[in-house]
Write an enzyme that holds these catalytic residues in place. Structure first.
Site, PDB file in Angstrom:
ATOM      1  N   ARG A   1       0.828  -1.205   0.000  1.00 35.10           N
ATOM      2  CA  ARG A   1       0.000   0.000   0.000  1.00 35.10           C
ATOM      3  C   ARG A   1       0.867   1.260   0.000  1.00 35.10           C
ATOM      4  NH1 ARG A   1      -1.957   1.221   4.191  1.00 35.10           N
ATOM      5  NH2 ARG A   1      -0.973  -0.288   5.600  1.00 35.10           N
TER       6      ARG A   1
ATOM      7  N   LYS B   1      -8.435  -2.744   1.106  1.00 35.42           N
ATOM      8  CA  LYS B   1      -8.394  -1.791   2.215  1.00 35.42           C
ATOM      9  C   LYS B   1      -9.216  -0.538   1.934  1.00 35.42           C
ATOM     10  CE  LYS B   1      -5.965  -4.240   5.031  1.00 35.42           C
ATOM     11  NZ  LYS B   1      -6.676  -4.946   6.135  1.00 35.42           N
TER      12      LYS B   1
ATOM     13  N   HIS C   1     -10.153  -4.351  12.697  1.00 36.37           N
ATOM     14  CA  HIS C   1      -9.066  -4.940  11.921  1.00 36.37           C
ATOM     15  C   HIS C   1      -8.580  -6.156  12.687  1.00 36.37           C
ATOM     16  CE1 HIS C   1      -4.887  -4.563   9.884  1.00 36.37           C
ATOM     17  NE2 HIS C   1      -5.721  -5.216   9.111  1.00 36.37           N
TER      18      HIS C   1
ATOM     19  N   SER D   1      -0.612  -5.913   9.706  1.00 38.48           N
ATOM     20  CA  SER D   1      -0.023  -6.875   8.792  1.00 38.48           C
ATOM     21  C   SER D   1       1.292  -7.417   9.340  1.00 38.48           C
ATOM     22  CB  SER D   1       0.233  -6.201   7.439  1.00 38.48           C
ATOM     23  OG  SER D   1       0.852  -7.086   6.549  1.00 38.48           O
TER      24      SER D   1
ATOM     25  N   LYS E   1      -2.325 -12.470  12.334  1.00 37.20           N
ATOM     26  CA  LYS E   1      -3.785 -12.601  12.391  1.00 37.20           C
ATOM     27  C   LYS E   1      -4.277 -13.826  11.616  1.00 37.20           C
ATOM     28  CE  LYS E   1      -5.317  -8.761  10.752  1.00 37.20           C
ATOM     29  NZ  LYS E   1      -4.000  -8.343  10.221  1.00 37.20           N
ATOM     30  N   THR E   2      -3.823 -13.940  10.374  1.00 39.96           N
ATOM     31  CA  THR E   2      -4.282 -15.035   9.530  1.00 39.96           C
ATOM     32  C   THR E   2      -3.773 -16.370  10.033  1.00 39.96           C
ATOM     33  OG1 THR E   2      -4.375 -13.593   7.591  1.00 39.96           O
ATOM     34  CG2 THR E   2      -4.275 -15.949   7.177  1.00 39.96           C
TER      35      THR E   2
ATOM     36  N   ASP F   1      -9.287 -11.140   8.672  1.00 35.42           N
ATOM     37  CA  ASP F   1      -8.741  -9.779   8.688  1.00 35.42           C
ATOM     38  C   ASP F   1      -9.709  -8.662   9.062  1.00 35.42           C
ATOM     39  OD1 ASP F   1      -6.375  -8.131   8.193  1.00 35.42           O
ATOM     40  OD2 ASP F   1      -7.444  -7.367   6.447  1.00 35.42           O
TER      41      ASP F   1
ATOM     42  N   ARG G   1       2.076 -12.440  -1.289  1.00 34.34           N
ATOM     43  CA  ARG G   1       0.716 -12.642  -0.775  1.00 34.34           C
ATOM     44  C   ARG G   1      -0.026 -13.715  -1.564  1.00 34.34           C
ATOM     45  NH1 ARG G   1      -1.469  -9.759   3.799  1.00 34.34           N
ATOM     46  NH2 ARG G   1      -0.024  -8.044   4.192  1.00 34.34           N
TER      47      ARG G   1
END
Length: 526
Positions: free
Chosen positions: A47, A188, A208, A226, A230-231, A245, A310
């Site tokens: 990003r 996002k 988030h 990130s 989390k994942t 997410d 990713r």
């Protein structure tokens, strides 16, 4: 308002099979041996926060928390940019897709995507929720997204900072993205839209975080930026994944915003992360991930293009997932995940209410290489609510909403360090994923509350002194550093950074939250 754009060369709601053929024929992607399509995002592999804007008009001027995160954009420049993008699209093949964001029918929004890359259309199909075949999108969608990577803005004409941009118009419900092929901007951008609309119009807390559910219906949330896990940590064989997410917390429970997952793949292996590894198959899109030489086998250890490799895949690619992705219960446990590059925070500790609110507003972590432009190694950062780049409103608003829900649900809150132990980055080591999984599993079962604990130095959180499957010596950071003086200096530096960051929130917080802050006066556990 509906743009209702039509083009001479358009493809609407194409099947994944057709999109895969187009991606390969256009040479925008290559099929891997596992069935995934491998694509390159071009110049941008993460990003670009400095190029994100929100249109400032009568609808948003008194609502949005304007500043470096939410940069104001002129309505007239938005109209000019939109018209130039629309003209640019006339010579393109345009992929149009109708989808939804939000698994809860009560709070679901409809989204229409206009893309010029077939693999971006497949990405939207993966990441958002399909509209059932027996239903149709009647009338105007709630949000329309136009993404044109080869359209370059001219700052002097359009008012952008550079050629690439992501601009939300909340009044017209339009998101414009140009100059970048990084698909995370689409994901996002929609999340930012929900972070505005849901609290303002529906009193729903957008978060988030990832979420999963046990066999008894007990729900857990995992907050984090990130690279914090989390994942990975929410994907478990024993607990059904709700989402990896983005979620909403309403009076009816927890619901996923998305229909897919967007996981980091650097260093991915079947042994470490079997659920994610096995989900990479049909419909999966691998981004910026090279192949082994002269083969179509993906080399997950090759980060020569970017550290931010990713994969996007639909939730249905997972073996243990809850569909529809909702939980009718409030969470029993909430985990704040932080990748601590200083090596000061313990692998896990329990927070009281004041500490929970303090750490939520602080949102401390280390940004991981590749997730943003210019980040090549871990860098300490504070991101309010563990997601400040996507929050149009003041962080205080989201914190108040979370605090009210924590009290009402009686949820237990934990701070989990997925970063460094035994020293800071460069000297210590990153904590084993196996240990972190064991700590979280034992927190979920209540085992960590049955063992002896100690109040940790500086941060004053409750640290369990033992956990099955985890060496006890790593649970107290000050005990596992070889250089105790170096630990003290690193801890004092981190505490000071917390204090400096929190100055902007202190006047809006009550005494209980302020009492949850760390202190430079440390009583070490004997």
């Amino acid at each position: 308002m509906s743009l209702d754009l039509k083009f001479e060369n358009q493809l609407k709601n194409a099947t994944p099979e057709r999109l895969l053929k187009i991606i390969q024929s256009d040479q925008d992607g290559r099929l891997a041996d596992n069935g995934a399509i491998v694509c390159n995002t071009g110049e941008f592999t993460g990003r670009s926060p400095k190029d994100r804007f929100i249109v400032k008009d009568n609808f948003t001027k008194d609502q949005v928390d304007w500043g470096k995160v939410n940069q104001a954009f002129d309505p007239e420049n938005f109209e000019k940019l939109y018209m130039h993008m629309k003209d640019h699209l006339q010579s393109k093949r345009v992929y149009i897709r109708n989808a939804c964001a939000g698994a809860s029918k009560k709070y679901q929004i409809s989204v229409r995507f206009y893309n010029t890359l077939a693999w971006h259309d497949l990405f939207c199909m993966n990441m958002f929720i399909d509209i059932p075949k027996d239903e149709s999108l009647n009338g105007s969608p709630d949000l329309e997204v136009i993404c044109v990577p080869d359209f370059k803005a001219i700052p002097d004409i359009h008012g952008t900072n550079s050629a690439n941009f992501s601009i939300l118009n909340m009044s017209k419900n339009i998101l414009l993205i140009g100059g970048t092929g990084y698909s995370g901007e689409i994901k996002k951008g929609v999340f930012s839209y929900l972070n505005y609309k849901l609290p303002v119009e529906h009193n729903v807390l957008p978060m988030h975080c990832s979420s999963n559910e046990g066999k008894n219906g007990d729900c857990a949330l995992f907050f984090g930026l990130s690279g914090t896990g989390k994942t990975t940590l929410s994907s478990q064989k024993k607990r059904a994944l709700i989402g990896d997410d983005e979620h909403g917390w309403s009076d009816d429970g927890i619901f996923n915003f998305e229909g897919g997952c967007y996981a980091k793949t650097a260093g991915l292996s079947k042994d470490k992360e079997p659920e994610i590894f096995e989900a990479i198959g049909s419909r999966a899109i691998l981004e910026n991930t090279p192949f082994f030489n002269k083969s179509n086998i993906v080399d997950y250890d090759d980060t020569s293009i970017t550290e931010n490799t990713r994969v996007s895949y639909p939730l249905t690619n997972l073996s243990n997932v809850k569909i529809p992705s909702v939980s009718n219960e409030s969470p029993n446990h909430i985990f704040f995940l932080t990748c601590d590059a200083s090596g000061v925070l313990p692998p896990i500790s329990k927070l009281n209410y004041g500490q929970a609110m303090y750490h939520f507003l602080s949102g401390y972590t280390a940004k991981i290489a590749g997730t943003e432009l210019g980040i090549t190694e871990p860098k300490a950062a504070f991101s309010a609510c563990f997601g400040e780049p996507f929050l149009p409103l003041s962080p205080i608003k989201y914190a108040q909403m979370l605090g009210d829900r924590i009290k009402q649900a009686g949820a237990k809150v934990w701070l989990v360090n997925t970063g460094w132990i035994k020293g800071a980055y460069g000297k210590g080591e990153r904590i084993s994923l196996t240990y972190t999984r064991a700590l979280i599993s034992n927190a979920l079962t209540g085992s960590l509350e049955m063992v002896a604990s100690a109040t940790g130095p500086y941060f004053g959180t409750e640290i369990p002194l033992e956990c099955p499957g985890v060496p006890s010596e790593i649970l107290l950071p000050e005990k596992c550093w070889d250089d105790q003086e170096a630990y003290r200096k690193s801890a004092e530096k981190l505490v000071s950074a917390f204090h400096e960051n929190f100055n902007r929130y202190e006047s809006s917080c009550d005494e209980e939250i302020i009492a949850g802050q760390p202190t430079l006066q440390a009583d070490f556990v004997s």
